[in-house]
Scaffold this motif. Sequence first.
Motif, mmCIF file in Angstrom:
data_model
loop_
_atom_site.group_PDB
_atom_site.id
_atom_site.type_symbol
_atom_site.label_atom_id
_atom_site.label_comp_id
_atom_site.label_asym_id
_atom_site.label_seq_id
_atom_site.Cartn_x
_atom_site.Cartn_y
_atom_site.Cartn_z
ATOM 1 N N VAL A 19 0.845 -1.206 0.000
ATOM 2 C CA VAL A 19 0.000 0.000 0.000
ATOM 3 C C VAL A 19 0.875 1.250 0.000
ATOM 4 O O VAL A 19 0.614 2.203 -0.741
ATOM 5 N N LEU A 20 1.910 1.246 0.799
ATOM 6 C CA LEU A 20 2.834 2.382 0.842
ATOM 7 C C LEU A 20 3.490 2.595 -0.522
ATOM 8 O O LEU A 20 3.625 3.732 -0.982
ATOM 9 N N ALA A 21 3.883 1.511 -1.187
ATOM 10 C CA ALA A 21 4.488 1.623 -2.516
ATOM 11 C C ALA A 21 3.498 2.195 -3.529
ATOM 12 O O ALA A 21 3.868 3.026 -4.371
ATOM 13 N N VAL A 22 2.237 1.779 -3.461
ATOM 14 C CA VAL A 22 1.222 2.297 -4.386
ATOM 15 C C VAL A 22 0.975 3.783 -4.126
ATOM 16 O O VAL A 22 0.861 4.574 -5.068
ATOM 17 N N VAL A 23 0.912 4.182 -2.881
ATOM 18 C CA VAL A 23 0.691 5.598 -2.548
ATOM 19 C C VAL A 23 1.862 6.450 -3.042
ATOM 20 O O VAL A 23 1.658 7.538 -3.607
ATOM 21 N N ILE A 24 3.077 5.968 -2.853
ATOM 22 C CA ILE A 24 4.248 6.708 -3.333
ATOM 23 C C ILE A 24 4.254 6.774 -4.857
ATOM 24 O O ILE A 24 4.539 7.819 -5.443
ATOM 25 N N PHE A 25 3.905 5.664 -5.510
ATOM 26 C CA PHE A 25 3.843 5.636 -6.971
ATOM 27 C C PHE A 25 2.834 6.652 -7.489
ATOM 28 O O PHE A 25 3.098 7.384 -8.445
ATOM 29 N N ARG A 26 1.672 6.711 -6.842
ATOM 30 C CA ARG A 26 0.638 7.668 -7.271
ATOM 31 C C ARG A 26 1.062 9.103 -7.024
ATOM 32 O O ARG A 26 0.694 10.001 -7.776
ATOM 33 N N VAL A 28 4.195 10.223 -7.110
ATOM 34 C CA VAL A 28 5.261 10.569 -8.043
ATOM 35 C C VAL A 28 4.726 10.706 -9.468
ATOM 36 O O VAL A 28 5.047 11.644 -10.175
ATOM 37 N N PHE A 29 3.913 9.745 -9.884
ATOM 38 C CA PHE A 29 3.374 9.746 -11.243
ATOM 39 C C PHE A 29 1.901 10.138 -11.198
ATOM 40 O O PHE A 29 1.012 9.293 -11.157
ATOM 41 N N LYS A 30 1.643 11.410 -11.257
ATOM 42 C CA LYS A 30 0.273 11.895 -11.134
ATOM 43 C C LYS A 30 -0.537 11.733 -12.420
ATOM 44 O O LYS A 30 -1.741 11.646 -12.377
ATOM 45 N N ARG A 31 0.130 11.667 -13.550
ATOM 46 C CA ARG A 31 -0.584 11.667 -14.815
ATOM 47 C C ARG A 31 -0.630 10.283 -15.473
ATOM 48 O O ARG A 31 -0.691 10.197 -16.695
ATOM 49 N N VAL A 32 -0.608 9.230 -14.709
ATOM 50 C CA VAL A 32 -0.746 7.889 -15.296
ATOM 51 C C VAL A 32 -2.220 7.624 -15.579
ATOM 52 O O VAL A 32 -3.107 8.202 -14.937
ATOM 53 N N PRO A 33 -2.496 6.755 -16.539
ATOM 54 C CA PRO A 33 -3.905 6.431 -16.826
ATOM 55 C C PRO A 33 -4.599 5.801 -15.619
ATOM 56 O O PRO A 33 -3.967 5.192 -14.754
ATOM 57 N N ARG A 34 -5.898 5.946 -15.588
ATOM 58 C CA ARG A 34 -6.692 5.487 -14.451
ATOM 59 C C ARG A 34 -6.608 3.974 -14.256
ATOM 60 O O ARG A 34 -6.607 3.488 -13.132
ATOM 61 N N PHE A 35 -6.516 3.218 -15.363
ATOM 62 C CA PHE A 35 -6.494 1.762 -15.243
ATOM 63 C C PHE A 35 -5.219 1.265 -14.563
ATOM 64 O O PHE A 35 -5.223 0.198 -13.954
ATOM 65 N N VAL A 36 -4.142 2.043 -14.622
ATOM 66 C CA VAL A 36 -2.894 1.640 -13.953
ATOM 67 C C VAL A 36 -3.079 1.683 -12.443
ATOM 68 O O VAL A 36 -2.666 0.755 -11.732
ATOM 69 N N THR A 37 -3.710 2.728 -11.948
ATOM 70 C CA THR A 37 -3.933 2.799 -10.506
ATOM 71 C C THR A 37 -4.928 1.726 -10.047
ATOM 72 O O THR A 37 -4.783 1.183 -8.947
#
Length: 71
Positions: A19-26, A28-37
């Motif tokens: 969960v911490l890794a996903v939050v950090i990823f989101r 850092v990369f704010k403009r990734v497509p919705r399906f990636v998150t």
Amino acid sequence: MSAIFLKLLNMSITASLLVLAVVIFRAVFKRVPRFVTVILWALVAVRLLVPVTFESGISLLPSGEPIPQDI
């Protein structure tokens, strides 16, 4: 009974790190497509639901269990 508790505790710890890794990823990369998150959060859900542990030499947790069974 304590083995089940330790297994559940280890799964919770590894899921919280994911969960911490996903939050950090989101963050850092704010403009990734919705399906990636959605896929990343699905990985967290699978980690919480499936009681399988993978071991890897290149992982942050190489043993797959932060707390050993023999404490």
